[in-house]
Design a protein around this motif. Sequence first.
Motif, PDB file in Angstrom:
ATOM      1  N   ALA A  18       0.835  -1.203   0.000  1.00 21.17           N
ATOM      2  CA  ALA A  18       0.000   0.000   0.000  1.00 21.17           C
ATOM      3  C   ALA A  18       0.869   1.252   0.000  1.00 21.17           C
ATOM      4  O   ALA A  18       0.616   2.205  -0.746  1.00 21.17           O
ATOM      5  CB  ALA A  18      -0.943  -0.009   1.202  1.00 21.17           C
ATOM      6  N   GLN A  19       1.915   1.266   0.824  1.00 25.13           N
ATOM      7  CA  GLN A  19       2.820   2.414   0.881  1.00 25.13           C
ATOM      8  C   GLN A  19       3.534   2.620  -0.445  1.00 25.13           C
ATOM      9  O   GLN A  19       3.698   3.754  -0.901  1.00 25.13           O
ATOM     10  CB  GLN A  19       3.840   2.231   2.007  1.00 25.13           C
ATOM     11  CG  GLN A  19       4.786   3.410   2.176  1.00 25.13           C
ATOM     12  CD  GLN A  19       4.073   4.679   2.585  1.00 25.13           C
ATOM     13  OE1 GLN A  19       3.178   4.656   3.416  1.00 25.13           O
ATOM     14  NE2 GLN A  19       4.464   5.793   1.990  1.00 25.13           N
ATOM     15  N   GLU A  20       3.933   1.522  -1.074  1.00 27.01           N
ATOM     16  CA  GLU A  20       4.586   1.608  -2.379  1.00 27.01           C
ATOM     17  C   GLU A  20       3.668   2.305  -3.393  1.00 27.01           C
ATOM     18  O   GLU A  20       4.110   3.155  -4.174  1.00 27.01           O
ATOM     19  CB  GLU A  20       4.939   0.206  -2.855  1.00 27.01           C
ATOM     20  CG  GLU A  20       5.487   0.143  -4.265  1.00 27.01           C
ATOM     21  CD  GLU A  20       5.658  -1.286  -4.743  1.00 27.01           C
ATOM     22  OE1 GLU A  20       6.802  -1.643  -5.055  1.00 27.01           O
ATOM     23  OE2 GLU A  20       4.659  -2.032  -4.804  1.00 27.01           O
ATOM     24  N   LYS A  21       2.385   1.959  -3.373  1.00 24.84           N
ATOM     25  CA  LYS A  21       1.430   2.572  -4.306  1.00 24.84           C
ATOM     26  C   LYS A  21       1.247   4.055  -3.992  1.00 24.84           C
ATOM     27  O   LYS A  21       1.160   4.883  -4.904  1.00 24.84           O
ATOM     28  CB  LYS A  21       0.091   1.831  -4.262  1.00 24.84           C
ATOM     29  CG  LYS A  21      -0.855   2.276  -5.341  1.00 24.84           C
ATOM     30  CD  LYS A  21      -0.249   2.004  -6.709  1.00 24.84           C
ATOM     31  CE  LYS A  21      -1.217   2.225  -7.823  1.00 24.84           C
ATOM     32  NZ  LYS A  21      -0.592   2.008  -9.131  1.00 24.84           N
ATOM     33  N   LEU A  22       1.195   4.399  -2.713  1.00 22.57           N
ATOM     34  CA  LEU A  22       1.070   5.811  -2.350  1.00 22.57           C
ATOM     35  C   LEU A  22       2.277   6.611  -2.831  1.00 22.57           C
ATOM     36  O   LEU A  22       2.126   7.757  -3.279  1.00 22.57           O
ATOM     37  CB  LEU A  22       0.905   5.966  -0.835  1.00 22.57           C
ATOM     38  CG  LEU A  22      -0.470   5.633  -0.274  1.00 22.57           C
ATOM     39  CD1 LEU A  22      -0.473   5.785   1.251  1.00 22.57           C
ATOM     40  CD2 LEU A  22      -1.564   6.498  -0.885  1.00 22.57           C
ATOM     41  N   GLU A  23       3.464   6.026  -2.755  1.00 23.75           N
ATOM     42  CA  GLU A  23       4.666   6.700  -3.259  1.00 23.75           C
ATOM     43  C   GLU A  23       4.565   6.903  -4.766  1.00 23.75           C
ATOM     44  O   GLU A  23       4.942   7.958  -5.287  1.00 23.75           O
ATOM     45  CB  GLU A  23       5.917   5.899  -2.905  1.00 23.75           C
ATOM     46  CG  GLU A  23       6.233   5.865  -1.432  1.00 23.75           C
ATOM     47  CD  GLU A  23       6.545   7.231  -0.841  1.00 23.75           C
ATOM     48  OE1 GLU A  23       7.171   8.064  -1.536  1.00 23.75           O
ATOM     49  OE2 GLU A  23       6.143   7.471   0.311  1.00 23.75           O
ATOM     50  N   ASP A  24       4.042   5.906  -5.474  1.00 21.58           N
ATOM     51  CA  ASP A  24       3.842   6.018  -6.911  1.00 21.58           C
ATOM     52  C   ASP A  24       2.863   7.154  -7.222  1.00 21.58           C
ATOM     53  O   ASP A  24       3.095   7.956  -8.122  1.00 21.58           O
ATOM     54  CB  ASP A  24       3.324   4.686  -7.461  1.00 21.58           C
ATOM     55  CG  ASP A  24       3.034   4.735  -8.944  1.00 21.58           C
ATOM     56  OD1 ASP A  24       3.924   5.163  -9.715  1.00 21.58           O
ATOM     57  OD2 ASP A  24       1.916   4.345  -9.348  1.00 21.58           O
ATOM     58  N   ILE A  25       1.793   7.229  -6.463  1.00 20.64           N
ATOM     59  CA  ILE A  25       0.781   8.268  -6.667  1.00 20.64           C
ATOM     60  C   ILE A  25       1.367   9.650  -6.374  1.00 20.64           C
ATOM     61  O   ILE A  25       1.073  10.619  -7.072  1.00 20.64           O
ATOM     62  CB  ILE A  25      -0.465   7.977  -5.799  1.00 20.64           C
ATOM     63  CG1 ILE A  25      -1.192   6.749  -6.363  1.00 20.64           C
ATOM     64  CG2 ILE A  25      -1.378   9.190  -5.713  1.00 20.64           C
ATOM     65  CD1 ILE A  25      -2.249   6.177  -5.455  1.00 20.64           C
ATOM     66  N   LYS A  26       2.210   9.727  -5.364  1.00 23.52           N
ATOM     67  CA  LYS A  26       2.833  10.997  -4.983  1.00 23.52           C
ATOM     68  C   LYS A  26       3.642  11.579  -6.139  1.00 23.52           C
ATOM     69  O   LYS A  26       3.756  12.793  -6.272  1.00 23.52           O
ATOM     70  CB  LYS A  26       3.726  10.775  -3.760  1.00 23.52           C
ATOM     71  CG  LYS A  26       4.345  12.026  -3.207  1.00 23.52           C
ATOM     72  CD  LYS A  26       5.100  11.731  -1.933  1.00 23.52           C
ATOM     73  CE  LYS A  26       6.516  11.335  -2.262  1.00 23.52           C
ATOM     74  NZ  LYS A  26       7.385  11.232  -1.091  1.00 23.52           N
ATOM     75  N   ASN A  27       4.175  10.723  -6.995  1.00 22.09           N
ATOM     76  CA  ASN A  27       4.996  11.171  -8.118  1.00 22.09           C
ATOM     77  C   ASN A  27       4.191  11.486  -9.379  1.00 22.09           C
ATOM     78  O   ASN A  27       4.779  11.856 -10.392  1.00 22.09           O
ATOM     79  CB  ASN A  27       6.075  10.122  -8.425  1.00 22.09           C
ATOM     80  CG  ASN A  27       7.083  10.033  -7.304  1.00 22.09           C
ATOM     81  OD1 ASN A  27       7.500  11.042  -6.745  1.00 22.09           O
ATOM     82  ND2 ASN A  27       7.467   8.824  -6.946  1.00 22.09           N
ATOM     83  N   LYS A  28       2.873  11.348  -9.308  1.00 23.85           N
ATOM     84  CA  LYS A  28       2.010  11.667 -10.448  1.00 23.85           C
ATOM     85  C   LYS A  28       1.558  13.118 -10.367  1.00 23.85           C
ATOM     86  O   LYS A  28       1.537  13.723  -9.293  1.00 23.85           O
ATOM     87  CB  LYS A  28       0.767  10.776 -10.449  1.00 23.85           C
ATOM     88  CG  LYS A  28       1.043   9.333 -10.729  1.00 23.85           C
ATOM     89  CD  LYS A  28      -0.246   8.530 -10.776  1.00 23.85           C
ATOM     90  CE  LYS A  28       0.034   7.092 -11.148  1.00 23.85           C
ATOM     91  NZ  LYS A  28      -1.201   6.329 -11.333  1.00 23.85           N
ATOM     92  N   THR A  29       1.154  13.656 -11.513  1.00 28.19           N
ATOM     93  CA  THR A  29       0.538  14.978 -11.486  1.00 28.19           C
ATOM     94  C   THR A  29      -0.858  14.853 -10.891  1.00 28.19           C
ATOM     95  O   THR A  29      -1.467  13.777 -10.914  1.00 28.19           O
ATOM     96  CB  THR A  29       0.429  15.573 -12.906  1.00 28.19           C
ATOM     97  OG1 THR A  29      -0.440  14.744 -13.686  1.00 28.19           O
ATOM     98  CG2 THR A  29       1.796  15.688 -13.560  1.00 28.19           C
ATOM     99  N   TYR A  30      -1.369  15.939 -10.373  1.00 27.21           N
ATOM    100  CA  TYR A  30      -2.691  15.944  -9.744  1.00 27.21           C
ATOM    101  C   TYR A  30      -3.749  15.375 -10.685  1.00 27.21           C
ATOM    102  O   TYR A  30      -4.576  14.560 -10.275  1.00 27.21           O
ATOM    103  CB  TYR A  30      -3.053  17.379  -9.327  1.00 27.21           C
ATOM    104  CG  TYR A  30      -4.388  17.501  -8.660  1.00 27.21           C
ATOM    105  CD1 TYR A  30      -4.535  17.236  -7.305  1.00 27.21           C
ATOM    106  CD2 TYR A  30      -5.514  17.902  -9.379  1.00 27.21           C
ATOM    107  CE1 TYR A  30      -5.767  17.349  -6.678  1.00 27.21           C
ATOM    108  CE2 TYR A  30      -6.750  18.022  -8.772  1.00 27.21           C
ATOM    109  CZ  TYR A  30      -6.869  17.745  -7.415  1.00 27.21           C
ATOM    110  OH  TYR A  30      -8.099  17.862  -6.806  1.00 27.21           O
ATOM    111  N   ALA A  31      -3.706  15.777 -11.934  1.00 28.49           N
ATOM    112  CA  ALA A  31      -4.711  15.335 -12.910  1.00 28.49           C
ATOM    113  C   ALA A  31      -4.659  13.827 -13.151  1.00 28.49           C
ATOM    114  O   ALA A  31      -5.670  13.218 -13.504  1.00 28.49           O
ATOM    115  CB  ALA A  31      -4.522  16.076 -14.229  1.00 28.49           C
ATOM    116  N   ASN A  32      -3.507  13.212 -12.944  1.00 29.59           N
ATOM    117  CA  ASN A  32      -3.365  11.780 -13.199  1.00 29.59           C
ATOM    118  C   ASN A  32      -3.643  10.906 -11.983  1.00 29.59           C
ATOM    119  O   ASN A  32      -3.517   9.681 -12.074  1.00 29.59           O
ATOM    120  CB  ASN A  32      -1.961  11.482 -13.739  1.00 29.59           C
ATOM    121  CG  ASN A  32      -1.801  11.972 -15.160  1.00 29.59           C
ATOM    122  OD1 ASN A  32      -2.737  11.961 -15.945  1.00 29.59           O
ATOM    123  ND2 ASN A  32      -0.608  12.428 -15.484  1.00 29.59           N
ATOM    124  N   VAL A  33      -3.994  11.506 -10.866  1.00 26.73           N
ATOM    125  CA  VAL A  33      -4.365  10.729  -9.682  1.00 26.73           C
ATOM    126  C   VAL A  33      -5.816  10.308  -9.859  1.00 26.73           C
ATOM    127  O   VAL A  33      -6.722  11.144  -9.853  1.00 26.73           O
ATOM    128  CB  VAL A  33      -4.175  11.553  -8.386  1.00 26.73           C
ATOM    129  CG1 VAL A  33      -4.674  10.783  -7.181  1.00 26.73           C
ATOM    130  CG2 VAL A  33      -2.712  11.932  -8.219  1.00 26.73           C
TER     131      VAL A  33
END
Length: 93
Positions: A24-39
């Motif tokens: 779960a933490q790994e996925k949150l880190e991946d999301i953190k590196n996305k632009t807002y529009a791509n979340v």
Amino acid sequence: MGAFSSGMVTSGDVERVALALNLAQEKLEDIKNKTYANVANEAQSAVSGFPVFQRQVAVTVLQTGLKQVAVTVSWDTKGGQADVALMTLVTNY
């Protein structure tokens, strides 16, 4: 002997919970590196390399420029299904 057997199951459960939290933490880190529009939401699917686990991303827009992201990791247990969830907020700055 029954207590020993029960302890072994609990130990395995603890390992699965720890691994699920890491996934779960790994996925949150991946999301953190996305632009807002791509979340965005992601349907529940198997985690690559960890076929026992399923992962889902649920995104809720709380207000303009603010999203709540929940990552849930699930797996089957003897008693049914278990899961862990982590949440964070993402802003559009």
